[in-house]
Design a protein around this motif. Structure first.
Motif, mmCIF file in Angstrom:
data_model
loop_
_atom_site.group_PDB
_atom_site.id
_atom_site.type_symbol
_atom_site.label_atom_id
_atom_site.label_comp_id
_atom_site.label_asym_id
_atom_site.label_seq_id
_atom_site.Cartn_x
_atom_site.Cartn_y
_atom_site.Cartn_z
ATOM 1 N N GLU A 22 -44.823 17.111 91.303
ATOM 2 C CA GLU A 22 -44.522 17.998 90.191
ATOM 3 C C GLU A 22 -45.801 18.272 89.418
ATOM 4 O O GLU A 22 -46.602 17.373 89.189
ATOM 5 N N LEU A 23 -45.998 19.527 89.043
ATOM 6 C CA LEU A 23 -47.219 19.921 88.367
ATOM 7 C C LEU A 23 -46.864 20.581 87.041
ATOM 8 O O LEU A 23 -46.027 21.490 86.991
ATOM 9 N N ASP A 24 -47.490 20.114 85.962
ATOM 10 C CA ASP A 24 -47.302 20.726 84.647
ATOM 11 C C ASP A 24 -48.338 21.837 84.502
ATOM 12 O O ASP A 24 -49.544 21.585 84.447
ATOM 13 N N LEU A 25 -47.882 23.076 84.459
ATOM 14 C CA LEU A 25 -48.787 24.226 84.470
ATOM 15 C C LEU A 25 -49.415 24.536 83.126
ATOM 16 O O LEU A 25 -50.458 25.182 83.068
ATOM 17 N N GLN A 26 -48.821 24.086 82.061
ATOM 18 C CA GLN A 26 -49.330 24.435 80.730
ATOM 19 C C GLN A 26 -50.723 23.856 80.471
ATOM 20 O O GLN A 26 -51.467 24.408 79.682
ATOM 21 N N ASP A 32 -58.587 26.017 87.131
ATOM 22 C CA ASP A 32 -57.789 24.963 87.760
ATOM 23 C C ASP A 32 -56.844 25.557 88.807
ATOM 24 O O ASP A 32 -56.666 24.998 89.887
ATOM 25 N N LEU A 33 -56.239 26.704 88.480
ATOM 26 C CA LEU A 33 -55.322 27.348 89.426
ATOM 27 C C LEU A 33 -56.062 27.851 90.662
ATOM 28 O O LEU A 33 -55.567 27.754 91.777
ATOM 29 N N LYS A 34 -57.262 28.392 90.466
ATOM 30 C CA LYS A 34 -58.066 28.848 91.617
ATOM 31 C C LYS A 34 -58.450 27.664 92.506
ATOM 32 O O LYS A 34 -58.443 27.774 93.730
ATOM 33 N N LEU A 35 -58.761 26.539 91.887
ATOM 34 C CA LEU A 35 -59.090 25.341 92.655
ATOM 35 C C LEU A 35 -57.853 24.814 93.378
ATOM 36 O O LEU A 35 -57.929 24.391 94.534
ATOM 37 N N LEU A 36 -56.703 24.880 92.726
ATOM 38 C CA LEU A 36 -55.452 24.441 93.341
ATOM 39 C C LEU A 36 -55.136 25.272 94.582
ATOM 40 O O LEU A 36 -54.652 24.743 95.580
ATOM 41 N N LYS A 37 -55.448 26.548 94.531
ATOM 42 C CA LYS A 37 -55.200 27.430 95.676
ATOM 43 C C LYS A 37 -55.961 26.942 96.907
ATOM 44 O O LYS A 37 -55.466 27.002 98.027
ATOM 45 N N ASP A 61 -51.589 37.324 88.412
ATOM 46 C CA ASP A 61 -51.986 37.164 87.011
ATOM 47 C C ASP A 61 -51.820 35.691 86.662
ATOM 48 O O ASP A 61 -50.708 35.205 86.478
ATOM 49 N N HIS A 62 -52.953 34.991 86.580
ATOM 50 C CA HIS A 62 -52.895 33.552 86.342
ATOM 51 C C HIS A 62 -52.361 33.200 84.961
ATOM 52 O O HIS A 62 -51.856 32.105 84.753
ATOM 53 N N SER A 63 -52.449 34.120 84.004
ATOM 54 C CA SER A 63 -51.895 33.821 82.672
ATOM 55 C C SER A 63 -50.365 33.763 82.742
ATOM 56 O O SER A 63 -49.738 32.950 82.081
ATOM 57 N N LYS A 64 -49.752 34.636 83.578
ATOM 58 C CA LYS A 64 -48.300 34.580 83.754
ATOM 59 C C LYS A 64 -47.901 33.365 84.583
ATOM 60 O O LYS A 64 -46.838 32.794 84.384
ATOM 61 N N ALA A 65 -48.766 32.977 85.512
ATOM 62 C CA ALA A 65 -48.455 31.845 86.383
ATOM 63 C C ALA A 65 -48.353 30.554 85.590
ATOM 64 O O ALA A 65 -47.543 29.683 85.902
#
Length: 114
Positions: A22-26, A32-37, A61-65
């Motif tokens: 489980e990942l807390d996105l906030q 961090d999201l680009k690295l996670l990809k 849109d990483h802000s919506k993600a």
């Protein structure tokens, strides 16, 4: 003498059931999201906004993600044939003249994209 192959071959796809990740996105930034990809694409594409954008061929849109609270990692299997197999099916029964036409068409198409 012909060798007989078994009629059914079982392949274990998920031999060990892992605990749900489980990942807390906030708490994640865009970097961090680009690295996670790159490091865990299954978890990255489990994010609803990322998955929806990818399936609709839109820019992610990483802000919506990162508006989702928590995401659970999902694993998916895909059964796709190699493009050469699909082409073999399409080209079966074509004569030399037909293949020449296709070759000419592909040459024109490729020259326009370069």
């Amino acid at each position: 003498m012909q060798m007989r192959l078994p009629a059914t071959i079982l392949v274990p796809t998920f031999p060990d059931k892992k605990d749900e990740e489980e990942l807390d996105l906030q708490s994640l930034t865009e970097e961090d999201l680009k690295l996670l990809k790159k490091t865990d694409p299954f978890l990255y594409y489990s994010i609803p906004a990322v998955n929806k954008a990818a399936l609709s061929l839109k820019k992610i849109d990483h802000s919506k993600a990162s508006q989702s609270m928590k995401v659970t990692r999902k694993e998916r299997l895909t059964f796709e044939c190699h493009p050469s197999l699909a082409m073999d099916e399409l080209l079966v029964g074509l004569g030399e003249a037909d293949l020449g036409e296709i070759d000419g068409f592909l040459t024109k198409l490729l020259s326009k994209t370069q």
